[in-house]
Scaffold this motif. Structure first.
Motif, PDB file in Angstrom:
ATOM      1  N   ARG A 135      -3.241   5.749   4.228  1.00 10.65           N
ATOM      2  CA  ARG A 135      -4.263   4.987   3.849  1.00 10.65           C
ATOM      3  C   ARG A 135      -4.132   4.647   2.421  1.00 10.65           C
ATOM      4  O   ARG A 135      -4.202   3.445   1.735  1.00 10.65           O
ATOM      5  CB  ARG A 135      -5.716   5.477   4.072  1.00 10.65           C
ATOM      6  N   SER A 149     -19.025   4.563  -1.501  1.00 14.38           N
ATOM      7  CA  SER A 149     -19.731   5.398  -0.501  1.00 14.38           C
ATOM      8  C   SER A 149     -18.439   5.558   0.326  1.00 14.38           C
ATOM      9  O   SER A 149     -18.815   6.591   1.232  1.00 14.38           O
ATOM     10  CB  SER A 149     -20.608   4.486   0.064  1.00 14.38           C
ATOM     11  N   PHE A 150     -17.560   5.064   0.338  1.00 17.92           N
ATOM     12  CA  PHE A 150     -16.319   5.381   1.088  1.00 17.92           C
ATOM     13  C   PHE A 150     -16.060   6.847   1.021  1.00 17.92           C
ATOM     14  O   PHE A 150     -15.601   7.703   1.930  1.00 17.92           O
ATOM     15  CB  PHE A 150     -15.116   4.417   0.798  1.00 17.92           C
ATOM     16  N   LYS A 180      -1.177   2.389   1.702  1.00 18.11           N
ATOM     17  CA  LYS A 180      -1.725   0.665   1.913  1.00 18.11           C
ATOM     18  C   LYS A 180      -2.549   0.086   0.850  1.00 18.11           C
ATOM     19  O   LYS A 180      -2.364  -1.009   0.462  1.00 18.11           O
ATOM     20  CB  LYS A 180      -2.532   0.604   3.293  1.00 18.11           C
ATOM     21  N   GLU A 181      -3.205   0.764   0.321  1.00 19.77           N
ATOM     22  CA  GLU A 181      -4.150   0.480  -0.887  1.00 19.77           C
ATOM     23  C   GLU A 181      -3.409   0.038  -2.022  1.00 19.77           C
ATOM     24  O   GLU A 181      -3.539  -0.673  -2.682  1.00 19.77           O
ATOM     25  CB  GLU A 181      -5.288   1.565  -1.231  1.00 19.77           C
ATOM     26  N   LYS A 207     -11.539   5.054  -8.487  1.00 16.07           N
ATOM     27  CA  LYS A 207     -12.350   3.942  -7.815  1.00 16.07           C
ATOM     28  C   LYS A 207     -12.909   4.350  -6.596  1.00 16.07           C
ATOM     29  O   LYS A 207     -14.019   4.039  -6.307  1.00 16.07           O
ATOM     30  CB  LYS A 207     -11.179   2.961  -7.536  1.00 16.07           C
ATOM     31  N   THR A 245      -2.200  11.182   7.100  1.00 20.64           N
ATOM     32  CA  THR A 245      -3.317  10.042   7.480  1.00 20.64           C
ATOM     33  C   THR A 245      -3.800   9.709   6.210  1.00 20.64           C
ATOM     34  O   THR A 245      -3.744   8.236   6.058  1.00 20.64           O
ATOM     35  CB  THR A 245      -4.282  10.596   8.132  1.00 20.64           C
ATOM     36  N   PHE A 246      -4.436  10.498   5.359  1.00 20.38           N
ATOM     37  CA  PHE A 246      -4.904   9.974   4.208  1.00 20.38           C
ATOM     38  C   PHE A 246      -4.136   9.311   3.067  1.00 20.38           C
ATOM     39  O   PHE A 246      -4.337   8.181   2.497  1.00 20.38           O
ATOM     40  CB  PHE A 246      -5.609  11.173   3.503  1.00 20.38           C
ATOM     41  N   ARG A 302     -17.924   9.345   2.894  1.00 20.92           N
ATOM     42  CA  ARG A 302     -17.782   9.395   4.234  1.00 20.92           C
ATOM     43  C   ARG A 302     -16.738  10.339   4.498  1.00 20.92           C
ATOM     44  O   ARG A 302     -16.694  11.363   5.389  1.00 20.92           O
ATOM     45  CB  ARG A 302     -17.515   7.965   4.734  1.00 20.92           C
ATOM     46  N   LEU A 303     -15.591  10.355   3.380  1.00 23.75           N
ATOM     47  CA  LEU A 303     -14.612  11.452   3.491  1.00 23.75           C
ATOM     48  C   LEU A 303     -15.304  12.651   3.156  1.00 23.75           C
ATOM     49  O   LEU A 303     -14.643  13.819   3.785  1.00 23.75           O
ATOM     50  CB  LEU A 303     -13.392  10.837   2.575  1.00 23.75           C
ATOM     51  N   ARG A 361      -0.821  -2.954  -1.487  1.00 18.78           N
ATOM     52  CA  ARG A 361      -1.532  -4.416  -1.368  1.00 18.78           C
ATOM     53  C   ARG A 361      -2.054  -4.807  -2.674  1.00 18.78           C
ATOM     54  O   ARG A 361      -2.757  -5.782  -2.633  1.00 18.78           O
ATOM     55  CB  ARG A 361      -2.625  -4.182  -0.192  1.00 18.78           C
ATOM     56  N   ASP A 362      -1.898  -3.886  -3.547  1.00 20.97           N
ATOM     57  CA  ASP A 362      -2.097  -4.424  -5.141  1.00 20.97           C
ATOM     58  C   ASP A 362      -0.703  -4.549  -5.652  1.00 20.97           C
ATOM     59  O   ASP A 362      -0.408  -3.953  -6.464  1.00 20.97           O
ATOM     60  CB  ASP A 362      -2.923  -3.306  -5.780  1.00 20.97           C
TER      61      ASP A 362
END
Lengths: 247, 242
Positions: free
Chosen positions: A9, A83-84, A12-13, A78, A5-6, A87-88, A16-17
């Motif tokens: 993500r 703060s993301f 996608k990050e 990055k 799952t990670f 959360r993780l 998308r760059d």
């Protein structure tokens, strides 16, 4: 499951760059085209053989992978500044799942990058054979070395610093000690000794042996690379765990 | 029933004691506001309760699980909305929500259903496909809280949830938080005293790493001998500093 799952993500990050992605793929291709053009303009037998396409192409595929260090270090550094990641860190993800999640998305990129390089080399005169598929597979542990180095540096350095360390220092070191641009035995002495200890020349030797179909010659060198991959990946997990605990 | 109980919870950084022998009890379903000036120890307390940092000594038990000996079980039942907006910038609103749901164990179908519910609850239908980085501060904060809620935590930590928002966005978030009251245990840290007074069941005031006063807003005002909550805070926190 959480690692996948990670990883999704992070894929996608990364994808998308587009600018970074294109740079990672295009730069090795530009080098391949330029050096092939230079090599073709030198009369046969007058120039070094390492720029012949059968030697150059495997070397460039390995050099291209050094950019993965930049990508992996940038994404982890990055994340650490936002703060993301807090959360993780409070979620059930474990440090090894973090590292796996950062590593997995870059492996398909490594395979695609290597395949594109060899496809370009075929146009430039490299003879097609099934051994090129083995050469692509040989580059997977090489990619893990570079990704893990990026994760290790990205775990301890900030976003600005990893740009310098992984973007400039590491790509230069991996180029000098790799046997791609010149034969390290021609320099000899301590330089050759350092090149033999580091994984970069072993990675290029293994890639060249695989691409040439000389399979018996792959493994002494590939063991070095696999050893480095395991150790650096374990170091990245350990350092990331320590950073997490010291938060 | 107690949702959180700390026992002499202490955190030291070299010579500095950030939190000193904190004994705090929060009841299940309660919204507990933790107040204090900068450096009072409330952020460190939240970090210890959410397993971000290990206590130097003492312990905290969350729904029966120790943050020292069983942090993995604690992490499975809590969620945090950090002080700064904590969203994945290049992911869309839906992708952010589904990502967090899956991290907490939901399968693909469950994650989609949970995301649908959050999108509806937080009225995010119009921005569902927008990348998080393109949202306004208010929408990002709202998404951040929705991401904290999607795992259906038993204990939710809201660290300065309305910091930096304009008054309309802040009031809108108050309404969201009010709707959550009673459904889960909430620990709220804030510098906005009217926010704590308006939203919380009980308030704890920290100063220099210790809990110096605790009670309902009305009880604290009575204790300080004033009707003004800001004055109450100044008197109680100030008294502890003397």
């Amino acid at each position: 499951m959480r690692a996948l799952t990670f990883a999704s993500r992070n894929t996608k990050e990364l994808t998308r760059d587009l600018l970074t992605m294109l740079f990672g793929i295009a730069f090795p291709l530009v080098l391949l085209l330029l050096l092939s053009a230079i090599n073709n303009s030198i009369p046969k037998g007058a120039g070094p053989t390492m720029f012949n396409i059968e030697n150059l192409a495997p070397g460039i595929t390995v050099f291209g992978l050094s950019f993965l260090s930049l990508f992996s270090s940038m994404i982890i550094a990055k994340d650490r500044t936002t703060s993301f990641v807090l959360r993780l860190f409070t979620s059930p993800i474990k440090p090894r799942e973090f590292i796996l999640g950062y590593t997995l998305p870059l492996l398909p990129m490594a395979i695609i990058q290597t395949a594109i390089c060899y496809a370009c080399a075929l146009i430039l005169g490299l003879k097609f054979s099934a051994s090129l598929l083995v050469a692509i597979a040989v580059n997977i542990p090489v990619a893990v070395v570079f990704i893990a180095l990026g994760l290790l540096f990205g775990s301890v350095l900030n976003e600005k610093a990893v740009g310098g360390v992984c973007g400039a220092l590491l790509t230069n070191l991996s180029a000098w000690f790799s046997n791609i641009w010149f034969d390290t035995s021609m320099v000899g002495g301590a330089f050759k000794a350092v090149a033999d200890i580091l994984p970069f020349s072993h990675a290029v030797n293994a890639a060249r042996a695989a691409a040439a179909g000389n399979f018996d010659a792959i493994f002494p060198d590939l063991w070095w690379v696999i050893g480095y991959a395991v150790v650096i990946l374990a170091a990245a997990v350990t350092v990331f765990s320590l950073k997490l605990k010291r938060n | 029933m107690e949702a959180i109980k700390t026992n002499n919870l202490t955190k030291k950084y070299k010579d500095k004691t950030a939190v000193n022998k904190l004994n705090l009890t929060v009841r299940k379903g309660e919204l507990y506001a933790l107040l204090g000036v900068n450096g009072a120890g409330k952020s460190t307390t939240i970090k210890m309760l959410s397993c971000l940092t290990r206590p130097t000594s003492g312990d905290a038990v969350l729904m029966g699980h120790s943050v020292v000996s069983d942090p993995d079980r604690v992490k499975a039942i809590i969620n945090v909305s950090p002080q700064e907006t904590a969203v994945a910038a290049k992911l869309s609103v839906r992708e952010n929500l589904e990502f967090i749901a899956r991290i907490y164990g939901a399968d693909k179908k469950q994650a989609k259903e949970k995301a649908d519910k959050m999108i509806e609850d937080f009225s995010m239908e119009e921005i569902v496909k927008s990348k998080a980085s393109t949202l306004s501060g208010g929408w990002q904060r709202r998404l951040s809280i929705a991401m904290a809620l999607i795992s259906e935590p038993e204990i939710l930590f809201l660290d300065e949830p309305t910091l930096g928002l304009d008054v309309l966005a802040r009031r809108e978030l108050w309404r969201v938080i009010e709707k959550l009251k009673g459904k889960m245990t909430i620990i709220l840290t804030t510098h906005y005293l009217e926010e704590a007074e308006s939203l919380s069941d009980r308030v704890g005031i920290m100063s220099r790493g210790v809990l110096c006063a605790e009670g309902t807003a009305a009880e604290l005002k009575a204790k300080a001998g004033t009707d003004d909550f800001e004055e109450t805070f100044i008197r109680l926190a100030g008294e502890a500093v003397k």
